[in-house]
Design an enzyme around this catalytic site. Structure first.
Site, PDB file in Angstrom:
ATOM      1  N   PRO A   1      75.816  31.540  11.942  1.00 11.27           N
ATOM      2  CA  PRO A   1      74.713  31.763  10.995  1.00 11.27           C
ATOM      3  C   PRO A   1      73.360  31.462  11.624  1.00 11.27           C
ATOM      4  O   PRO A   1      73.185  30.437  12.278  1.00 11.27           O
ATOM      5  CB  PRO A   1      75.035  30.777   9.868  1.00 11.27           C
ATOM      6  CG  PRO A   1      76.500  30.541   9.950  1.00 11.27           C
ATOM      7  CD  PRO A   1      76.835  30.637  11.420  1.00 11.27           C
ATOM      8  N   GLU A   2      72.420  32.378  11.439  1.00  7.31           N
ATOM      9  CA  GLU A   2      71.061  32.214  11.952  1.00  7.31           C
ATOM     10  C   GLU A   2      70.136  31.934  10.761  1.00  7.31           C
ATOM     11  O   GLU A   2      70.626  31.715   9.653  1.00  7.31           O
ATOM     12  CB  GLU A   2      70.645  33.483  12.720  1.00  7.31           C
ATOM     13  CG  GLU A   2      71.630  33.834  13.836  1.00  7.31           C
ATOM     14  CD  GLU A   2      71.253  35.093  14.619  1.00  7.31           C
ATOM     15  OE1 GLU A   2      70.060  35.392  14.738  1.00  7.31           O
ATOM     16  OE2 GLU A   2      72.172  35.778  15.111  1.00  7.31           O
TER      17      GLU A   2
ATOM     18  N   ARG B   1      55.742  31.485  31.639  1.00  8.22           N
ATOM     19  CA  ARG B   1      57.143  31.321  32.029  1.00  8.22           C
ATOM     20  C   ARG B   1      57.655  32.584  32.716  1.00  8.22           C
ATOM     21  O   ARG B   1      57.400  33.690  32.272  1.00  8.22           O
ATOM     22  CB  ARG B   1      58.004  31.037  30.771  1.00  8.22           C
ATOM     23  CG  ARG B   1      57.509  29.886  29.925  1.00  8.22           C
ATOM     24  CD  ARG B   1      58.037  28.543  30.376  1.00  8.22           C
ATOM     25  NE  ARG B   1      59.481  28.438  30.293  1.00  8.22           N
ATOM     26  CZ  ARG B   1      60.134  27.882  29.267  1.00  8.22           C
ATOM     27  NH1 ARG B   1      59.467  27.420  28.235  1.00  8.22           N
ATOM     28  NH2 ARG B   1      61.440  27.789  29.289  1.00  8.22           N
TER      29      ARG B   1
END
Ligand code: ZN
Length: 286
Positions: free
Chosen positions: A2-3, A153
Site C-alpha cells: 500500500p502506498e 544528485r
C-alpha cells in the site's frame, strides 16, 4: 505494498467506522508482528484503550489511542486491515485481531506475513517519523522543493522518488505512472532535469496521488479497504504492468526493465533516455 492513496483510504475508513470504539482485547496471532515493545506489553497497553483517531504519515497507518499511545502499522505487500471476518482465507494469514466493544472485530491479515506493528508513545512516534520527507499534499512540498533537494544528485530519478526521506508515500506502482506523465525516463539522472521537467514532475506526482485517493486506491493483487472492497485506480493505470501493450499516448510498446532493482514500466518513445521526449512534447503542446 500500500502506498499513499491506499493508506489514506484505510485511514479515512477507520475514521468513519472505528474511531470512538473501545478495544476490549488485542490478540496477537503471529510472532513476528510486534516490533515494539514486547508482545506482552503491546497486548496489555492496547487492551482497554479507546481508538481516539486515525491518521497517515507516508505509508504508515497510525491508530491513535486514548492512552496517548499510537499503534503504528506498516502494511506490506499483502497487508489488509478488515472490519469484516476474512472467511475465505486460511486463518494462518491473520496476524492481529482487535476485539472491539459491541462484538465487532478488526482483523489484520497478511498472507506474506511482512506487515509489522509498533505501539509507541508520543516521543517514540515523533522520533520514528522524524526522518521522513515532506508529504506530497503538504505545504512544504513543491516543484522548487524537488529541484532544491534533488538537482545536485547524480542518482537516477526513480529510486530518488521512492526514497521516503526525499518525499513520503510514493511506491513502485505510482512512481511508474508519475514518470510516464512527466515524460521522464526512470533512469534519468536527477542533475540533468530542466526547470520545466521539475515542474512537470511535481504536477505528475500530485495528479497521480490525487487520482489514486479519489479512486480509493489501486488493487493490482491484494489491496482491500477496511470493508474488504478493492480499489478502482487499477483501471486507470497506463504503464504499470502494461509491458507488451501499446502506450496510450503514442501507440508504441510499453517495456519492463529493472531500475534500481525494481521492476519498472515505461514507454521508451514518450520517455527517452536522452531526456528530449519531455522537451519535445512540451514544445508540441505550445
Ligand atoms: Zn508512448
Amino acid at each position: 505494498m500500500p502506498e499513499l492513496p491506499e493508506v489514506e483510504t484505510i485511514k479515512e475508513d477507520l475514521r468513519g467506522l472505528v474511531v470512538g470504539s473501545k478495544i476490549e482485547r488485542a490478540e496477537v496471532l503471529h510472532g513476528s508482528l510486534v516490533e515494539h515493545p514486547t508482545e506482552e506489553g503491546f497486548v496489555r497497553r492496547i487492551s482497554g484503550a479507546e481508538i481516539s483517531g486515525a491518521r497517515r504519515r507516508a505509508k504508515h497507518l497510525i491508530v491513535e489511542l486514548s492512552t496517548g499511545d499510537s499503534l503504528v502499522l506498516q502494511l506490506k505487500i499483502g497487508g489488509q486491515l478488515l472490519l469484516v471476518p476474512p472467511v475465505e482465507e486460511p486463518t494462518s494469514s491473520l496476524m492481529l485481531v482487535l476485539h472491539l466493544e459491541g462484538g465487532r472485530r478488526l482483523f489484520l491479515r497478511d498472507q506474506t506475513e511482512f506487515t509489522r506493528a509498533r505501539l509507541l508513545d508520543a516521543g517514540e512516534l515523533e522520533e520514528r517519523l522524524s526522518s521522513l520527507g515532506p508529504e506530497p499534499f503538504g505545504e512544504d512540498f513543491s516543484a522548487e522543493y524537488l529541484r532544491r533537494a534533488l538537482s545536485g544528485r547524480r542518482a537516477q530519478i526513480k529510486p530518488l522518488l521512492l526514497d521516503q526521506k526525499v518525499v513520503s508515500g510514493i511506491g513502485n506502482i505510482y512512481v511508474d505512472e508519475i514518470l510516464y506523465d512527466a515524460w521522464l525516463h526512470p533512469r534519468r539522472k536527477a542533475n540533468t532535469l530542466s526547470g520545466r521537467e521539475w515542474e512537470a514532475l511535481y504536477e505528475a506526482i500530485l495528479k497521480n496521488l490525487v487520482a489514486g485517493v479519489e479512486h480509493r486506491g489501486t488493487t493490482v493483487r491484494l489491496y482491500r479497504d477496511v470493508l474488504d472492497r478493492p480499489g478502482e485506480h487499477q483501471n486507470y493505470l497506463r504503464v504499470f504492468e502494461k509491458h507488451g501493450e501499446p502506450c496510450p499516448g503514442c501507440g508504441g510498446i510499453i517495456v519492463r526493465e529493472k531500475v534500481g532493482g525494481r521492476p519498472t514500466h515505461f514507454c521508451p518513445a514518450c520517455q527517452p533516455e536522452d531526456g528530449f521526449g519531455g522537451e519535445r512534447q512540451l514544445e508540441s503542446l505550445w
